[in-house]
Motif scaffolding. Structure first.
Motif, PDB file in Angstrom:
ATOM      1  N   ARG A   1       0.869  -1.300   0.045  1.00  0.00           N
ATOM      2  CA  ARG A   1       0.031   0.040  -0.013  1.00  0.00           C
ATOM      3  C   ARG A   1       0.997   1.263   0.083  1.00  0.00           C
ATOM      4  NH1 ARG A   1      -2.301   3.660  -1.164  1.00  0.00           N
ATOM      5  NH2 ARG A   1      -4.261   4.525  -0.781  1.00  0.00           N
ATOM      6  N   THR A   2       2.118   1.206   0.749  1.00  0.00           N
ATOM      7  CA  THR A   2       2.920   2.420   0.675  1.00  0.00           C
ATOM      8  C   THR A   2       3.408   2.445  -0.520  1.00  0.00           C
ATOM      9  OG1 THR A   2       3.345   2.005   3.128  1.00  0.00           O
ATOM     10  CG2 THR A   2       5.034   3.448   1.677  1.00  0.00           C
ATOM     11  N   GLY A   3       3.928   1.435  -1.253  1.00  0.00           N
ATOM     12  CA  GLY A   3       4.366   1.310  -2.567  1.00  0.00           C
ATOM     13  C   GLY A   3       3.566   2.160  -3.562  1.00  0.00           C
ATOM     14  N   PHE A   4       2.188   1.762  -3.455  1.00  0.00           N
ATOM     15  CA  PHE A   4       1.161   2.272  -4.369  1.00  0.00           C
ATOM     16  C   PHE A   4       1.034   3.837  -4.045  1.00  0.00           C
ATOM     17  CE2 PHE A   4      -3.380   3.515  -5.322  1.00  0.00           C
ATOM     18  CZ  PHE A   4      -3.334   3.292  -6.642  1.00  0.00           C
ATOM     19  N   ALA A   5       1.353   4.294  -2.736  1.00  0.00           N
ATOM     20  CA  ALA A   5       1.028   5.803  -2.374  1.00  0.00           C
ATOM     21  C   ALA A   5       2.013   6.539  -2.991  1.00  0.00           C
ATOM     22  CB  ALA A   5       0.912   5.747  -1.120  1.00  0.00           C
ATOM     23  N   GLU A   6       3.280   5.952  -2.900  1.00  0.00           N
ATOM     24  CA  GLU A   6       4.417   6.526  -3.555  1.00  0.00           C
ATOM     25  C   GLU A   6       4.646   6.397  -5.031  1.00  0.00           C
ATOM     26  OE1 GLU A   6       7.604   4.311  -1.774  1.00  0.00           O
ATOM     27  OE2 GLU A   6       7.541   5.318   0.165  1.00  0.00           O
ATOM     28  N   ALA A   7       4.146   5.622  -5.537  1.00  0.00           N
ATOM     29  CA  ALA A   7       3.964   5.732  -7.048  1.00  0.00           C
ATOM     30  C   ALA A   7       2.916   6.741  -7.516  1.00  0.00           C
ATOM     31  CB  ALA A   7       3.412   4.262  -7.537  1.00  0.00           C
ATOM     32  N   VAL A   8       1.754   7.033  -7.056  1.00  0.00           N
ATOM     33  CA  VAL A   8       0.741   7.647  -7.349  1.00  0.00           C
ATOM     34  C   VAL A   8       1.194   9.274  -7.240  1.00  0.00           C
ATOM     35  CG1 VAL A   8      -1.271   6.306  -7.286  1.00  0.00           C
ATOM     36  CG2 VAL A   8      -0.602   7.749  -5.283  1.00  0.00           C
ATOM     37  N   THR A   9       2.203   9.404  -6.136  1.00  0.00           N
ATOM     38  CA  THR A   9       2.587  10.414  -5.688  1.00  0.00           C
ATOM     39  C   THR A   9       3.603  11.046  -6.498  1.00  0.00           C
ATOM     40  OG1 THR A   9       2.362  10.685  -3.448  1.00  0.00           O
ATOM     41  CG2 THR A   9       3.984  12.157  -3.938  1.00  0.00           C
TER      42      THR A   9
END
Length: 270
Positions: free
Chosen positions: A177-185
């Protein structure tokens, strides 16, 4: 002096915020400032850029106090850019995951049917694309598969299952989930770089590349996240049933048992 100021700031802010917000923001501000000075006509003019930097250094030597003011303004702009990039990333996330059914869904559905036809494989109607983006369909697919296999609602079950699993199980889910948040950022940063293209055309190329990388990383991270959620539900659905007082037989969740679980999760609300 600038190095000392940055070192002091780095000791007083969290290292994560420093790495993920302030440093990328500094890079964006520097690129935007250099691009604004170069403009479209001299977009790749290294000599013009060097002359501008030399002039800036002379002004700083002549007025040392200006260094502090300029540094503070740059840090403020960098922090603001980081906040805006986060907002843009979350906006992209909402758009990519929104349950919309547009023309893109129909095109992806046709491609899936043609691929299955060429491979001579059967298709499950409920598993075919329906949403406007692949990411939105990937989230829907988790819900659809869990409903088909266990007859209860994945969205209602997930918070309860999360309370039942150990920290060892939670860690990879949280990391995904953190990886997804960083990717959209990262995709949000790409949007900001695109803005610099208004006055410096290479900014369009840089922004497009960053946005593309962010989009691809978002897809990969969401795939991992969705797979992990589905896997946890596959492995721990019996624990959920037991915690809710529903006895599940060895053959798996029956339709009646699934409806009973759903009824408890929804508090009889249907």
């Amino acid at each position: 002096m600038i190095t000392g100021i940055l070192s002091e700031v780095g000791r007083h802010v969290s290292s994560r915020w420093f790495r993920s917000v302030l440093l990328p923001g500094l890079l964006l501000v520097l690129v935007a400032a250099a691009g604004f000075h170069l403009g479209h006509a001299h977009a790749l003019g290294t000599g013009r850029l060097s002359a501008w930097l030399d002039g800036l250094a002379r002004r700083w030597r002549a007025a040392p106090a200006r260094v502090v003011v300029d540094t503070a303004l740059v840090l403020l702009a960098a922090g603001t850019a980081g906040a805006v990039a986060g907002v843009l990333g979350r906006a992209l996330e909402r758009f990519w995951l929104a349950p919309l059914e547009w023309g893109a869904a129909r095109r992806r559905r046709r491609r899936a049917l043609h691929a299955a036809e060429r491979a001579g494989a059967g298709v499950v109607e409920a598993y075919l694309p329906r949403r406007h983006t692949w990411m939105s369909d990937r989230v829907r697919l988790v819900e659809t598969r869990i409903r088909a296999q266990y007859r209860f609602d994945a969205a209602a079950a997930w918070p309860r299952v999360w309370l039942l699993v150990s920290d060892e199980v939670r860690q990879p889910v949280l990391a995904a989930r953190t990886g997804f948040a960083e990717a959209v950022t990262l995709a949000g940063w790409g949007c900001l770089y695109l803005v610099t293209g208004v006055w410096w055309w290479p900014g369009l190329i840089v922004g497009g590349c960053v946005l593309l990388v962010g989009w691809r990383r978002s897809r990969a991270a969401l795939e991992e996240f969705a797979t992990l959620i589905e896997s946890v539900l596959d492995i721990r659905h019996r624990d959920l049933a037991a915690a809710l007082g529903v006895v599940v037989g060895e053959t798996g969740v029956t339709e009646g048992e699934g409806r009973r679980i759903d009824d408890i999760l929804r508090k009889g609300g249907g």
